[in-house]
Design a protein around this motif. Structure first.
Motif, PDB file in Angstrom:
ATOM      1  N   GLU A  11       0.860  -1.176   0.000  1.00  0.00           N
ATOM      2  CA  GLU A  11       0.000   0.000   0.000  1.00  0.00           C
ATOM      3  C   GLU A  11       0.904   1.237   0.000  1.00  0.00           C
ATOM      4  N   GLU A  12       0.335   2.407  -0.201  1.00  0.00           N
ATOM      5  CA  GLU A  12       1.118   3.598  -0.548  1.00  0.00           C
ATOM      6  C   GLU A  12       2.241   3.950   0.431  1.00  0.00           C
ATOM      7  N   ARG A 185      -3.501   1.499 -10.017  1.00  0.00           N
ATOM      8  CA  ARG A 185      -4.614   1.093  -9.165  1.00  0.00           C
ATOM      9  C   ARG A 185      -5.960   1.154  -9.879  1.00  0.00           C
ATOM     10  N   PHE A 186      -6.190   2.200 -10.671  1.00  0.00           N
ATOM     11  CA  PHE A 186      -7.499   2.349 -11.319  1.00  0.00           C
ATOM     12  C   PHE A 186      -7.453   2.048 -12.814  1.00  0.00           C
ATOM     13  N   LEU A 187      -6.363   2.455 -13.496  1.00  0.00           N
ATOM     14  CA  LEU A 187      -6.334   2.344 -14.947  1.00  0.00           C
ATOM     15  C   LEU A 187      -6.015   0.926 -15.422  1.00  0.00           C
ATOM     16  N   LEU A 248       4.212  10.551  -5.341  1.00  0.00           N
ATOM     17  CA  LEU A 248       2.778  10.402  -5.038  1.00  0.00           C
ATOM     18  C   LEU A 248       1.991   9.844  -6.209  1.00  0.00           C
ATOM     19  N   VAL A 249       2.633   9.722  -7.365  1.00  0.00           N
ATOM     20  CA  VAL A 249       1.900   9.286  -8.561  1.00  0.00           C
ATOM     21  C   VAL A 249       2.663   8.196  -9.302  1.00  0.00           C
ATOM     22  N   ALA A 299      -2.186  15.118 -11.324  1.00  0.00           N
ATOM     23  CA  ALA A 299      -3.102  14.027 -11.015  1.00  0.00           C
ATOM     24  C   ALA A 299      -2.400  12.702 -11.293  1.00  0.00           C
ATOM     25  N   ASN A 300      -3.009  11.629 -10.816  1.00  0.00           N
ATOM     26  CA  ASN A 300      -2.425  10.303 -10.980  1.00  0.00           C
ATOM     27  C   ASN A 300      -3.250   9.498 -11.976  1.00  0.00           C
ATOM     28  N   ILE A 301      -4.023  10.169 -12.810  1.00  0.00           N
ATOM     29  CA  ILE A 301      -4.959   9.414 -13.651  1.00  0.00           C
ATOM     30  C   ILE A 301      -5.352  10.225 -14.882  1.00  0.00           C
ATOM     31  N   THR A 303      -8.493  10.818 -17.342  1.00  0.00           N
ATOM     32  CA  THR A 303      -9.935  10.581 -17.223  1.00  0.00           C
ATOM     33  C   THR A 303     -10.623  10.893 -18.547  1.00  0.00           C
ATOM     34  N   PRO A 304     -11.831  10.364 -18.710  1.00  0.00           N
ATOM     35  CA  PRO A 304     -12.570  10.603 -19.960  1.00  0.00           C
ATOM     36  C   PRO A 304     -12.815  12.093 -20.204  1.00  0.00           C
TER      37      PRO A 304
END
Lengths: 766, 305
Positions: A11-12, A185-187, A248-249, A299-301, A303-304
């Motif tokens: 974990e982070e 984590r999300f992508l 952080l990213v 940001a770490n992502i 997005t659409p």
């Protein structure tokens, strides 16, 4: 030659710990491998918020087989000896060989240790690395006992060569090593398998993870720069923030936002600090206006909506934060314009240290001291005192309450708002300088006076309450304060006798304690009958003079020690604290000697960094005037330069030899040879030459020292080298002829005295 | 920002969290019936984090921080607010994912937002407790505190509890897109009688701010503090065996007194009658009480197993 890949997936991991963790992982694993007999070609460590990674290339496949021959007992030794030898080698008797040795037939054993495969060694080393990892702070989770920085989820540990890759069999507290990992984590949340480092890094990139933190830093720097450039702005460089954000990213996506118009009047430092501390935003400056007008958040992502929602959210949070800042700023400005009296008042209730009074007390002392120092550094005493009084008032401002790192910066704004002169306002901002060894040193006279007063008050204060630095502990940053004093003096070429200033500081402090002590005790004596009794009893127990004085005070009071008038109470309190002040003043000399030797130690460290040997500084510190730091530094520099020449080195030998012979003779004869060397008793040409050389050198050295031209003094004494060498080569000092001997010893004294004008050469090494 | 999945009111955010954590198997408890500074003070967290027994609970806890009162005028600050608290012991391996599920449940989709776990170690000097974890950021805003408890009341937590704390007002304001807390819909905006947060709490914030800052009788509070402290110590020292020969140590009643002392200390702090040096001493006194309660709870637990 296999390659090794290790990934510890958790974990982070806190961003600030990642750089150190990379180093530790690399060091612990490679040291372990090498310690077990393996070698490797190269190693590299990486980190993301969720993983710590090590790649080792060109690892040997096995540790080497080792062969050791050990000598045992003689063949005719008792059985017990042989049995002991067999036990210690783990062999049987038929595995031993008997050979002739100096003492006869002796048993020899050959112990062979087979090499071990790399995977066994890796498994051991990694297990121990994980269990003993030096995280600054680690934790347990669930029902387990393993400690890691945050819960550890998986271990990837692969050895790979041309033939393919194999998982190193290893299980740590139920976590079995494997060959799988996960992406972003999300992508890209799904697990995937890897075969080696190149495959790992490439697949991670497809899974939206940039493994190398430096690559993430570069990506952020470049993308943020481009975003700013498109608006004609520039990013305010901040390497520490960049490193933190990169930690952080895993998939950095910089987004640019604009600061609302209503916040643009805030000082740029406030905007920058608020955005950095609370939001980890980079600041964007408009070079046309010189203002901070935008920000970049990372940001770490992806997005659409291309980050529109994320940016809107960040913008909202920023607006709330800056509204607070603007509120503080407006309130503070109002107080500043009103003269900051409320802040000065408020600092009375802020404790600086429970034994050193409030911040207001401290400011009072610094102001008094700055006033004394001012003439020495060419500053106007009134201005220096005023600057010192204002310099710390911003500690009570709302803005500094919110952002302590803005202390001083805000002080300057508020002092200017209060209508103070630039020199005074600058002192608010810069009187803390220099903080670090590479910080700029203030040069403006008012500023130098306040900065020195600030540091000297700190040093004498903590010395007086016996809170000195010990070993690695220096909670009040006294070494830093001492270095500040040294740099302020040396870099501004400011001449003062430090001892006098330290006494001044102590005097101010003792005076302050006296005043506040008397005031408090007077009140107490009037109110508290028992305290009055006790105080008078304590005073009575003191020496005669005191009692007499006390009787004078209390005489009016007809055989009772009851205190009735405020005047009486004040006098008793004065007697009581007068006693304290007297004792403290007495103790000041020792205290200041001790503090001065601490400052000398720091000076040694400082000058050593400039390439001056510590023994040379010792030799100079043994001279009078050693509390004038500029003088010490200049002497040491000149001496250092001379001692690097041949003349200088040999001269030192000559001076030391002269000193030694003289000291022995003086010891033996019980007299001091210090006067009356006369050239007419000289017997040899070399002796006469030395007399002649001294005749020239002595006044030259004296003149040079008087004008503080130390290089000239060095040149003058260096001229003595050849005559001294020639003298010792040919002349026997301790001859039987007593008049000649005495004359020669007195001549040696002149040499020693010439040297002493410059430094104590007995302290110079070599 | 609006989507069909998004809650429409403060209470809907709470209800969705309740349903979500109920579905994850947590016991949905009710708020503790005492004044506390944070959800952590609920014995369901503080005491239950101790000992070896497994535990899973979630609840709303009204919390009071007298110094944060702003007379209902500040858009974000309140002296009375709500925390949502989840505690699971031992912490499950997928707690981060469970947590992210709760964000989805209230309409925050991590594929559209930027959700980050940023280092933030938690420490409560009054409870003698600490843990490691993060503050969770959503688009740069702190929406939760995520902690793995390591110690409570000076005792090592074995097993470790995972604790989640959501600041409900702030989170809901973000989800609902509201700028001022008092403007936030409390119930459904289409209800027959729509109520905002301000309708419910604006006046109380004003009244309590005045009382906290200017009116609370400090002498009475000092006395109450001493009484609570003395009663706590007395209960802890009481003979565990009662008149009928039953062994009943009283960790929970003692802990109530510790909570009470802690809240009274917060009130005194808001009144500005506690100096910087005294402050540390008061915190130490409350910690000593909490530690005594934790000690007794642990021995009671050990005796039960």
């Amino acid at each position: 030659m296999p390659d090794l890949l290790i990934e510890l997936f958790s974990e982070e991991i806190p961003a600030r710990m990642q750089a150190r963790a990379r180093q530790d992982l690399k060091r612990l694993v490679t040291d372990g491998l090498v310690g077990a007999g393996l070698t490797y070609a190269s190693a590299g460590a990486f980190s993301t918020p969720r993983r710590l990674v090590l790649t080792v290339e060109g690892l040997t496949a096995n540790s080497p087989t080792t062969r050791e021959e050990r000598k045992g007992p003689r063949t005719d030794a008792p059985d017990a000896a042989l049995e002991g030898f067999l036990r210690s080698t783990g062999l049987t008797r038929d595995q031993l060989t008997a050979r002739d040795d100096k003492k006869g037939q002796v048993w020899f054993a050959v112990i062979e240790r087979a090499g071990r495969p790399a995977s066994d060694i890796v498994a051991e080393v990694l297990d121990s690395t994980i269990r003993n990892f030096p995280w600054p702070r680690s934790m347990r989770w669930g029902a387990g006992t393993l400690r890691w920085v945050r819960p550890l989820h998986s271990i990837l540990c692969l050895l790979s060569d041309e033939a393919g890759s194999t998982v190193v069999p290893l299980t740590v507290e139920g976590i079995a090593a494997g060959n799988t990992t996960r992406g972003h984590r999300f992508l890209s949340p799904d697990a995937f398998t890897v075969t080696g480092f190149d495959d790992y890094a490439a697949k991670l990139r497809r899974a939206h993870v940039i493994l190398d933190s430096h690559e993430r830093e570069d990506a952020i720097r470049q993308a943020a720069g481009n975003l700013a450039f498109a608006r004609g702005w520039e990013i305010v460089a901040d390497d520490a923030l960049l490193a933190e954000v990169a930690g952080l990213v895993e998939w950095p996506v910089p987004l640019m936002g604009v600061i609302e118009q209503r916040f643009l009047d805030l000082p740029p430092e406030v905007l920058q600090t608020s955005m950095k501390e609370h939001q980890k935003f980079f600041s964007a400056r408009n070079p046309k206006t010189g203002r901070i007008e935008g920000f970049v958040t990372v940001a770490n992502i992806e997005t659409p909506d291309d980050g529109a929602t994320i940016l809107a959210g960040n913008q909202r949070v920023l607006a709330a934060r800056l509204s607070d800042a603007a509120f503080f700023w407006q309130n503070d400005l109002r107080e500043a314009k009103a003269g900051m009296q409320a802040w000065a008042e408020g600092l009375k209730s802020v404790t600086f240290h429970n034994k050193l009074g409030s911040q207001a007390d401290r400011i009072e002392r610094i102001a008094a001291l700055a006033r004394e120092i001012a003439p020495l550094v060419g500053a106007d005493p009134d201005q220096a005192e005023q600057a010192a009084r204002l310099a710390k008032l911003d500690l009570r401002s709302a803005m500094v309450g919110e952002f302590p790192e803005l202390q001083g910066t805000m002080g300057r704004y508020y002092a200017l708002a209060a209508g103070e002169a630039d020199a005074v306002a600058d002192a608010a901002r810069d009187h803390y300088s220099p903080l670090g060894p590479s910080d700029d040193v203030p040069t403006a006279p008012v500023l130098v006076a306040v900065a020195l007063a600030d540091k000297i008050d700190t040093l004498t204060g903590f010395w007086a309450i016996d809170e000195k630095p010990t070993g690695s502990k220096d909670p009040f940053a006294l070494r830093r304060a001492a270095l500040g004093v040294i740099r302020l003096a040396l870099e501004n070429n400011t001449r003062f006798t430090l001892r006098d200033i330290l006494f001044e500081a102590r005097g101010i402090s003792i005076g302050q304690e006296y005043k506040s002590g008397v005031k408090e005790l007077t009140q107490k004596l009037l109110k508290d009958y028992e305290a009055a009794e006790a105080t008078i009893a304590e005073l009575n127990a003191l020496d005669e003079g005191e009692v007499w004085h006390l009787n004078q005070i209390l005489e009016k009071q007809e055989n009772t020690t009851r205190i009735v008038s405020i005047e009486q109470a004040r006098q008793v309190a004065e007697a009581y604290f007068g006693r304290f002040s007297f004792v403290e003043n007495q103790a000041s000399r020792l205290l200041i000697d001790d503090l001065l030797s601490f400052l000398h130690d720091r000076l040694k460290v400082y000058l050593r960094d400039q390439g001056i040997r510590h023994d040379i500084i010792d030799a100079v510190l043994a001279q009078p005037g050693n509390d004038d730091l500029v003088l010490v530094a200049r002497r040491a520099t000149a001496l250092n330069a001379m001692l690097q020449t041949d003349d200088g080195k040999n001269l030192t030998q000559g001076l030391k030899r002269a000193g030694n012979i003289l000291a022995q003779a003086e010891e033996k004869d019980g007299v001091e040879y210090s006067f009356g060397a006369d050239a007419k008793f000289a017997e040899t040409e070399q002796e006469r030459a030395l007399f002649a050389a001294l005749e020239t050198a002595e006044p030259a050295i004296k003149q040079a020292i008087a004008t503080e031209d130390f290089p000239a003094a060095m040149t003058a004494i260096a001229h003595l080298r050849a005559p001294i060498d020639a003298f010792f080569d040919t002349v026997q000092v301790n001859t039987d002829h007593q008049i000649v001997r005495r004359n020669r010893l007195n001549l040696l004294h002149r040499i020693r005295a010439a040297g002493r004008q410059i430094a104590d050469f007995t302290k110079v090494e070599g | 920002m609006t989507s069909p999945n998004r809650p429409r009111s403060f209470q809907e955010v709470i209800l969705r969290l309740q349903s979500y954590w109920a579905a994850q198997g947590c016991a949905i408890l009710q708020p503790y019936d005492m004044e506390v500074g944070a959800g952590t003070f609920h014995p369901a967290t503080t005491l239950r984090a101790l000992g070896g027994r497994a535990w899973a609970a979630a609840y709303v806890q009204p919390s009071r921080r007298p110094t944060d009162g702003r007379y209902g005028e500040n858009p974000n600050r309140l002296q009375h607010y709500y925390q949502y608290q989840v505690i699971i012991k031992p912490s499950p391996p997928g707690l981060q994912d469970l947590y992210l599920g709760s964000l989805r449940a209230i309409g925050l989709d991590p594929m559209v937002h930027d959700v980050r776990f940023v280092e933030d170690d938690w420490e409560s000097p009054t409870l003698g407790a600490w843990g490691l974890g993060w503050e969770v950021w959503c688009d740069g805003m702190e929406v939760s505190q995520f902690t793995y408890f390591q110690q409570v009341g000076g005792h090592d937590c074995r097993p470790v509890s995972g604790e989640l704390t959501y600041g409900l007002e702030r989170l809901a304001m973000y989800v609902l897109g509201v700028e001022h807390v008092m403007d936030m819909p409390f119930n459904d905006p289409d209800a027959a009688i729509p109520l905002t947060y301000g309708d419910v709490f604006r006046q109380t914030e004003r009244e309590y701010s005045r009382w906290n800052f200017d009116q609370a009788d400090t002498q009475m509070l000092f006395d109450h503090f001493k009484d609570a402290e003395a009663e706590c110590a007395r209960i802890l020292a009481a003979d565990p065996v009662d008149g009928a020969g039953r062994t009943i140590p009283m960790a929970h009643p003692a802990y109530d007194q510790a909570i009470k002392a802690s809240h009274i200390f917060n009130l005194l702090d808001a009144r500005g009658v506690i100096s910087v040096t005294e402050r540390q001493a008061y915190i130490g006194r409350v910690r000593a009480l909490a530690k005594g309660c934790a000690d007794l709870f642990v021995t009671t637990e050990e005796a039960r197993t």
